[in-house]
Design a protein around this motif. Structure first.
Motif, PDB file in Angstrom:
ATOM      1  N   SER A   1      -5.505  10.195  -4.448  1.00  0.00           N
ATOM      2  CA  SER A   1      -5.668   8.882  -5.050  1.00  0.00           C
ATOM      3  C   SER A   1      -4.739   7.868  -4.399  1.00  0.00           C
ATOM      4  N   LEU A   2      -3.510   8.302  -4.101  1.00  0.00           N
ATOM      5  CA  LEU A   2      -2.541   7.386  -3.498  1.00  0.00           C
ATOM      6  C   LEU A   2      -2.826   7.124  -2.022  1.00  0.00           C
TER       7      LEU A   2
ATOM      8  N   ILE B   1      -3.560  13.303  -7.393  1.00  0.00           N
ATOM      9  CA  ILE B   1      -2.585  12.218  -7.224  1.00  0.00           C
ATOM     10  C   ILE B   1      -2.419  11.878  -5.747  1.00  0.00           C
TER      11      ILE B   1
ATOM     12  N   ARG C   1       3.099  -1.921  -2.790  1.00  0.00           N
ATOM     13  CA  ARG C   1       3.009  -0.610  -3.426  1.00  0.00           C
ATOM     14  C   ARG C   1       4.418  -0.159  -3.784  1.00  0.00           C
TER      15      ARG C   1
ATOM     16  N   LYS D   1      -7.083   4.315  -3.138  1.00  0.00           N
ATOM     17  CA  LYS D   1      -6.523   3.067  -3.677  1.00  0.00           C
ATOM     18  C   LYS D   1      -6.096   3.170  -5.133  1.00  0.00           C
ATOM     19  N   ARG D   2      -5.427   4.273  -5.454  1.00  0.00           N
ATOM     20  CA  ARG D   2      -4.841   4.485  -6.778  1.00  0.00           C
ATOM     21  C   ARG D   2      -5.870   4.412  -7.900  1.00  0.00           C
TER      22      ARG D   2
END
Lengths: 162, 78
Positions: free
Chosen positions: B32-33, B29, A19, B37-38
């Motif tokens: 999601s991060l 955001i 990441r 898992k984005r």
């Protein structure tokens, strides 16, 4: 003694999936690890973050964001949001300027001074209102004007055909 | 409602919409991060929530002078 303390304190985080943000942290820790190894010649302890610990870190980050939104009342009444936006508009530009100055001092770069943007005063509301009034007045006199012009045209044609 | 008051209400609505959409986007955001898992859907969900809340606030603000607030009064037994 210092080397032993450094070796105990230095951590090497092994991440399962790559990441970007953790990549940067991993890189920084690796640089510190190499420096310590080079300076002291001691071994470094490797520490793996457990899934429970990872969940706690993520939960604390998400919970902190939610609490910040609740504390600042960003999702509350509209007047509070307007006040928050006004406060941000007052605080952010000086903070950005100070940060850019700090970066310039630390790195030695010089950001070129851009010329001030031109101040354009264009009152949209007045222009819109004036436009609406012009259009409506033109529409209101349109039938009488059309009658007048058609009469003049007819007189002109009559005079030409005589 | 005078024109200046109407203008103030529109300004408040726009500022509120900007703040709420931005906050929803930011929270999207973060989630999601951290947990999703984005993926993209938390961002869309958060922005949509913010837009809906701003629209609701604006609607209430513009309808406020015309809303009648009543209350139930119990009949007194004679």
């Amino acid at each position: 003694m210092v080397a032993r303390v450094w070796s105990l304190m230095s951590l090497s985080v092994k991440v399962a999936s790559s990441r970007p943000a953790l990549h940067v942290v991993k890189r920084v820790l690796y640089i510190i690890e190499v420096w310590v190894d080079g300076a002291t010649g001691s071994t470094v302890l490797h520490y793996r973050v457990s899934p429970c610990g990872r969940f706690l870190i993520k939960g604390s980050v998400a919970g902190g964001a939610v609490y910040l939104v609740y504390d600042q009342e960003l999702l509350g009444p509209s007047d509070k949001s307007q006040a928050a936006l006004q406060k941000a508009g007052e605080v952010v530009p000086p903070a950005m300027y100070q940060f850019s100055q700090y970066v310039c001092q630390q790195t030695g770069l010089q950001i070129p001074q851009l010329p001030a943007p031109p101040k354009i005063y264009f009152p949209i509301r007045d222009s819109w209102n004036a436009g609406i009034m012009t259009v409506m007045s033109a529409l209101s006199v349109a039938p009488s004007k059309a009658r007048e012009y058609s009469k003049e045209g007819w007189e002109y044609v009559k005079a030409r055909t005589k | 409602m005078s024109e200046s008051e109407l203008g103030r209400k529109w300004d408040r609505c726009l500022a509120d919409a900007v703040v709420k959409i931005g906050t929803g986007f930011g929270l999207g955001i973060v989630f999601s991060l951290t947990f999703f898992k984005r993926r993209m859907w938390p961002l869309a969900f958060g922005s949509g929530m913010g837009l809906g809340m701003a629209y609701s606030n604006c609607q209430h603000d513009f309808q406020a002078p015309y809303l009648l607030h009543g209350k139930y009064v119990k009949e007194q037994e004679q």
